[in-house]
Structure formats: C-alpha cells, structure tokens
Design a protein around this motif. Structure first.
Motif, PDB file in Angstrom:
ATOM      1  N   HIS A 103       0.761  -1.246   0.107  1.00  0.00           N
ATOM      2  CA  HIS A 103       0.051   0.129   0.059  1.00  0.00           C
ATOM      3  C   HIS A 103       0.618   1.215  -0.045  1.00  0.00           C
ATOM      4  CE1 HIS A 103      -3.993   1.803   0.342  1.00  0.00           C
ATOM      5  NE2 HIS A 103      -3.262   2.773   1.344  1.00  0.00           N
ATOM      6  N   LEU A 104       2.058   1.257   0.858  1.00  0.00           N
ATOM      7  CA  LEU A 104       2.698   2.396   0.687  1.00  0.00           C
ATOM      8  C   LEU A 104       3.403   2.487  -0.510  1.00  0.00           C
ATOM      9  CD1 LEU A 104       4.312   1.952   4.118  1.00  0.00           C
ATOM     10  CD2 LEU A 104       2.710   3.519   3.545  1.00  0.00           C
ATOM     11  N   LEU A 105       4.119   1.519  -1.108  1.00  0.00           N
ATOM     12  CA  LEU A 105       4.565   1.571  -2.239  1.00  0.00           C
ATOM     13  C   LEU A 105       3.527   2.139  -3.425  1.00  0.00           C
ATOM     14  CD1 LEU A 105       6.271  -2.058  -3.154  1.00  0.00           C
ATOM     15  CD2 LEU A 105       7.352   0.416  -3.410  1.00  0.00           C
ATOM     16  N   ALA A 106       2.457   1.690  -3.548  1.00  0.00           N
ATOM     17  CA  ALA A 106       1.294   2.199  -4.405  1.00  0.00           C
ATOM     18  C   ALA A 106       1.112   3.840  -4.015  1.00  0.00           C
ATOM     19  CB  ALA A 106      -0.056   1.498  -4.376  1.00  0.00           C
ATOM     20  N   GLU A 107       1.057   4.208  -2.848  1.00  0.00           N
ATOM     21  CA  GLU A 107       0.863   5.512  -2.545  1.00  0.00           C
ATOM     22  C   GLU A 107       1.907   6.581  -2.863  1.00  0.00           C
ATOM     23  OE1 GLU A 107      -1.609   6.157   1.669  1.00  0.00           O
ATOM     24  OE2 GLU A 107       0.605   5.974   1.686  1.00  0.00           O
ATOM     25  N   ARG A 108       3.112   5.933  -2.993  1.00  0.00           N
ATOM     26  CA  ARG A 108       4.208   6.631  -3.420  1.00  0.00           C
ATOM     27  C   ARG A 108       4.329   6.765  -4.945  1.00  0.00           C
ATOM     28  NH1 ARG A 108       9.363   5.927   0.539  1.00  0.00           N
ATOM     29  NH2 ARG A 108       8.420   5.807   2.642  1.00  0.00           N
ATOM     30  N   TYR A 109       4.263   5.743  -5.552  1.00  0.00           N
ATOM     31  CA  TYR A 109       4.399   5.649  -6.951  1.00  0.00           C
ATOM     32  C   TYR A 109       3.340   5.307  -7.913  1.00  0.00           C
ATOM     33  CZ  TYR A 109       8.883   5.204  -4.550  1.00  0.00           C
ATOM     34  OH  TYR A 109      10.130   5.332  -3.715  1.00  0.00           O
ATOM     35  N   GLY A 110       2.099   5.572  -7.255  1.00  0.00           N
ATOM     36  CA  GLY A 110       0.919   5.143  -8.324  1.00  0.00           C
ATOM     37  C   GLY A 110       0.541   3.829  -8.499  1.00  0.00           C
ATOM     38  N   PRO A 188      -4.465  -6.824  -3.996  1.00  0.00           N
ATOM     39  CA  PRO A 188      -5.235  -6.148  -5.012  1.00  0.00           C
ATOM     40  C   PRO A 188      -6.446  -5.679  -4.608  1.00  0.00           C
ATOM     41  CG  PRO A 188      -4.498  -8.503  -5.592  1.00  0.00           C
ATOM     42  CD  PRO A 188      -4.332  -8.285  -4.320  1.00  0.00           C
ATOM     43  N   ARG A 189      -6.920  -5.598  -3.328  1.00  0.00           N
ATOM     44  CA  ARG A 189      -8.043  -5.232  -2.745  1.00  0.00           C
ATOM     45  C   ARG A 189      -8.141  -3.635  -2.273  1.00  0.00           C
ATOM     46  NH1 ARG A 189     -11.445  -9.641  -2.271  1.00  0.00           N
ATOM     47  NH2 ARG A 189     -10.285 -11.504  -2.526  1.00  0.00           N
ATOM     48  N   HIS A 190      -6.768  -3.262  -2.145  1.00  0.00           N
ATOM     49  CA  HIS A 190      -6.472  -1.857  -2.153  1.00  0.00           C
ATOM     50  C   HIS A 190      -5.622  -1.055  -2.739  1.00  0.00           C
ATOM     51  CE1 HIS A 190      -2.991  -3.034   0.401  1.00  0.00           C
ATOM     52  NE2 HIS A 190      -3.497  -4.061   0.683  1.00  0.00           N
ATOM     53  N   ILE A 191      -4.821  -1.570  -3.805  1.00  0.00           N
ATOM     54  CA  ILE A 191      -3.835  -0.994  -4.671  1.00  0.00           C
ATOM     55  C   ILE A 191      -4.375  -1.424  -6.156  1.00  0.00           C
ATOM     56  CG2 ILE A 191      -2.311  -0.995  -3.039  1.00  0.00           C
ATOM     57  CD1 ILE A 191      -0.506  -2.981  -4.945  1.00  0.00           C
ATOM     58  N   THR A 192      -4.057  -0.529  -7.101  1.00  0.00           N
ATOM     59  CA  THR A 192      -4.087  -0.813  -8.496  1.00  0.00           C
ATOM     60  C   THR A 192      -2.819  -1.422  -9.018  1.00  0.00           C
ATOM     61  OG1 THR A 192      -5.742   0.876  -8.802  1.00  0.00           O
ATOM     62  CG2 THR A 192      -4.462   0.015 -10.749  1.00  0.00           C
ATOM     63  N   VAL A 193      -2.922  -2.861  -9.522  1.00  0.00           N
ATOM     64  CA  VAL A 193      -1.812  -3.439 -10.051  1.00  0.00           C
ATOM     65  C   VAL A 193      -1.993  -4.320 -11.136  1.00  0.00           C
ATOM     66  CG1 VAL A 193      -1.845  -5.328  -8.211  1.00  0.00           C
ATOM     67  CG2 VAL A 193       0.274  -5.056  -9.384  1.00  0.00           C
ATOM     68  N   ARG A 194      -1.583  -4.522 -12.276  1.00  0.00           N
ATOM     69  CA  ARG A 194      -1.754  -5.258 -13.259  1.00  0.00           C
ATOM     70  C   ARG A 194      -1.783  -7.020 -13.075  1.00  0.00           C
ATOM     71  NH1 ARG A 194       0.370  -8.067 -17.241  1.00  0.00           N
ATOM     72  NH2 ARG A 194       2.421  -7.174 -16.802  1.00  0.00           N
ATOM     73  N   ALA A 195      -0.561  -7.068 -12.663  1.00  0.00           N
ATOM     74  CA  ALA A 195      -0.028  -8.509 -11.978  1.00  0.00           C
ATOM     75  C   ALA A 195       0.661  -8.559 -11.021  1.00  0.00           C
ATOM     76  CB  ALA A 195       0.857  -8.948 -13.536  1.00  0.00           C
ATOM     77  N   LEU A 196       0.208  -9.548 -10.210  1.00  0.00           N
ATOM     78  CA  LEU A 196       0.794  -9.702  -9.016  1.00  0.00           C
ATOM     79  C   LEU A 196       1.123 -11.240  -8.464  1.00  0.00           C
ATOM     80  CD1 LEU A 196       1.732  -9.068  -5.713  1.00  0.00           C
ATOM     81  CD2 LEU A 196      -0.952  -9.092  -5.468  1.00  0.00           C
ATOM     82  N   GLU A 197       2.368 -11.599  -8.022  1.00  0.00           N
ATOM     83  CA  GLU A 197       2.499 -13.101  -7.700  1.00  0.00           C
ATOM     84  C   GLU A 197       3.335 -13.110  -6.187  1.00  0.00           C
ATOM     85  OE1 GLU A 197       5.131 -14.929 -10.731  1.00  0.00           O
ATOM     86  OE2 GLU A 197       6.779 -13.476  -9.993  1.00  0.00           O
ATOM     87  N   GLY A 198       3.192 -14.541  -5.774  1.00  0.00           N
ATOM     88  CA  GLY A 198       4.030 -14.667  -4.592  1.00  0.00           C
ATOM     89  C   GLY A 198       5.054 -15.684  -4.938  1.00  0.00           C
ATOM     90  N   ALA A 199       6.386 -15.712  -4.353  1.00  0.00           N
ATOM     91  CA  ALA A 199       7.360 -16.404  -4.772  1.00  0.00           C
ATOM     92  C   ALA A 199       8.014 -16.731  -3.294  1.00  0.00           C
ATOM     93  CB  ALA A 199       8.376 -15.995  -5.528  1.00  0.00           C
ATOM     94  N   VAL A 200       8.941 -17.842  -3.495  1.00  0.00           N
ATOM     95  CA  VAL A 200       9.753 -18.341  -2.369  1.00  0.00           C
ATOM     96  C   VAL A 200      11.058 -18.681  -3.139  1.00  0.00           C
ATOM     97  CG1 VAL A 200       8.004 -18.979  -0.691  1.00  0.00           C
ATOM     98  CG2 VAL A 200       9.018 -20.643  -2.257  1.00  0.00           C
TER      99      VAL A 200
END
Length: 310
Positions: A103-110, A188-200
């Motif tokens: 959320h902080l990333l999206a606040e700063r960089y859109g 994705p419920r609180h920022i706008t992102v086209r594609a998101l994944e988790g990884a280890v």
C-alpha cells in the motif's frame, strides 16, 4: 492451555472449550475480538469466522493458506458488514507486513504494472506441527504455485513474473519459484496492479512440495526450539514495476516468524477493539494505518525500507 496461560502470567485466565459448531459462537458471545491460530484453517477456519460473526466479535487469524484466505473474502464479507464485525485474515509474519508495504509503494508511485512478493527465510529449526498440518492440507496447491493476480482476477497457470531475484546485500541472484502466498489475495483489494505473484526461494519451494504423513507429524516436536527461533532471520521483498516502467523495491526484515506472527495478531486484534475499522472482511492495509502498524512492530525486531525507483 493452563500451562500456556501461566507462562504468559495469566494463571487465572478464563479457559473455554468448544467445538467448531453452535457452542463456539456461545463461547465467544461476550468477547470483543478473537484470534484464530488453530490450523489447518482450510478444515476448521470457516466455522470460527462464522461463529465470530454470529457472536458480534471481531476476528483475526494467522492463516497462511491462500485458498482459505480467499474463501474468507468471498464468503463472509456481506455477513460481517451486516453484523458490524471486522474480519482480518492472514495477520501473520508474511502477509501483514507485505500487504501494508504494498500500500505504501502504491501511495508513493501510483498504479503498479507488476509486483512480486518474495519470501526468504534462513534458519529457524523447521516448521511447527500446526504449520506442517496446514501444508499437508494444501500441498497440491503449493505444487502448482497457487493463485496469481492478473488483469483484475485471480488465476492459476499464468507465466511467472520472475524466476530469480537479487537480495539486498547479495550480488548473486537467488532462484525463486511461484508460491501460494496469502498477500496475493489481499493486496489487489486496496491498490491498482496489473499482475501480482508470490514467490519463495527455489530451495525452500522444493522442501515444501512434499508434506510428511499425519503419523510423522504427530511424532515431531510441537515446534522449533527457542534458540533456533531466536537464530532465524527472514527477508520479504516486494519488487514493483510502476505504470511508467520504473522499478521500486520494499523490504521487510525480522527474526522468529512464529514470534512476530504472535505480535502481529495481538496488535491486529487490539486495534480492532480500540480503533474500530469498517465492518466487513478487510486486508491489513484496509483495516490499519500501514506506517503506524509497521512502526509498532519495531520493538519486536521488524524493520522495513522502501527504495525509490532508480
């Protein structure tokens, strides 16, 4: 239970025993909030959410099971809003900090084009029996890489965004593999992102692709030894590409995933009581102020940084 209560200085704590049925709602009837830390959540978690809503009791859990977390959002939002109850799943070491940082990333960089959340854990003495039981219930989902988010929906089988990352302070790339992390459901419920994944990291993924049998799990220690937990270190990295093509990164570091999960869950439940959020099923960043919550975890050894685009 009596031993655990005494260990935290509450020998006279009120201990209630109930099954995941109508008796559980009755046991929660005069509670302000409940923290569900009894996995596997895929098997019993929905019953506890339902009981909390029925009792008018705010709900937090420590679930790391991606499928269960999505089920909570899909199945209980309307009921929670109608009851005036706030439900915050996945208040654990991995999901809560990365959700708040996203959320902080999206606040700063859109708006973001892509975002990968990667978990790297060193040491710790292995998983608890509860974590192993949760893994056993969801291992097939883990083998497939779980859900990714793409173009407005959660999907399986999409191409990975990354196959390696360079960790802070390490000049060599670390191979990673997609994993069913719960923040893929919440972010994705609180920022706008086209594609998101988790990884280890790939080495951890290989170990998690095989779950021990119930008989083996029952014969293991309840959890890792205290000295092993004290020596554990984790690094969770959010690598973002902005809509304008710039790269930004957020990093959260800490120790003892089980200890920090307990602190996060307690903080999450306390805040729902003292500073109520909107009713419904909420991601951490929808229920709490991200910076304030992250900073509240500093006494527990958690640190975080955001690196601006180069």
């Amino acid at each position: 239970m009596e031993k655990a209560a005494a260990a935290v200085g509450m020998p006279d704590a009120d201990i209630r025993v109930a099954l995941p049925d109508e008796s559980l709602a009755a046991a929660l009837a005069d509670c302000d909030a409940v923290v569900n830390c009894a996995g596997p959540f895929t098997l019993t978690g929905a019953a506890v959410v339902r009981a909390a809503i029925s009792a008018g009791c705010h709900y937090v859990d420590t679930a790391g099971e991606q499928v269960f977390v999505k089920e909570v959002f899909d199945a209980f939002g309307q009921d929670a809003r109608r009851a005036g109850v706030t439900v915050v799943p996945a208040a654990n070491d991995g999901c809560a900090p990365t959700d708040l940082l996203a959320h902080l990333l999206a606040e700063r960089y859109g708006p973001l084009d892509t975002l990968t959340s990667t978990h790297v854990i060193a040491g710790g003495g292995g998983m608890s029996r509860g974590s192993l039981r949760s893994l056993a219930e969801t291992v097939d989902h883990f083998r497939t890489g779980g859900l990714a988010y793409e173009n407005g929906d959660w999907r399986t089988g999409t191409a990975p965004l990354r196959t390696e990352i360079t960790l802070p302070g390490d000049p060599r790339p670390t191979p990673v593999m997609r994993a069913p992390l719960p923040e893929v459901v919440t972010i994705p419920r609180h920022i706008t992102v086209r594609a998101l994944e988790g990884a280890v990291e790939a080495a951890l993924s290989a170990r998690l692709n095989t779950a021990p049998t119930p008989e083996i799990i029952d014969g293991l220690p309840e959890g890792p030894a205290e000295d092993a937990r004290d020596g554990q270190r984790f690094t969770y990295v959010l690598d973002a590409r902005t809509a304008t093509g710039e790269d930004a990164r957020a990093v959260v570091r800490g120790r003892d995933t089980y200890g920090i999960t307990a602190a996060i869950a307690a903080e999450a439940a306390t805040r729902l009581i003292t500073a109520p959020a909107a009713p419904g099923v909420l991601a951490p960043a929808q229920a709490y102020d991200p910076t304030d919550f992250l900073d509240a975890l500093a006494p527990h050894g958690l640190t975080w940084t955001i690196t601006p685009p180069s």
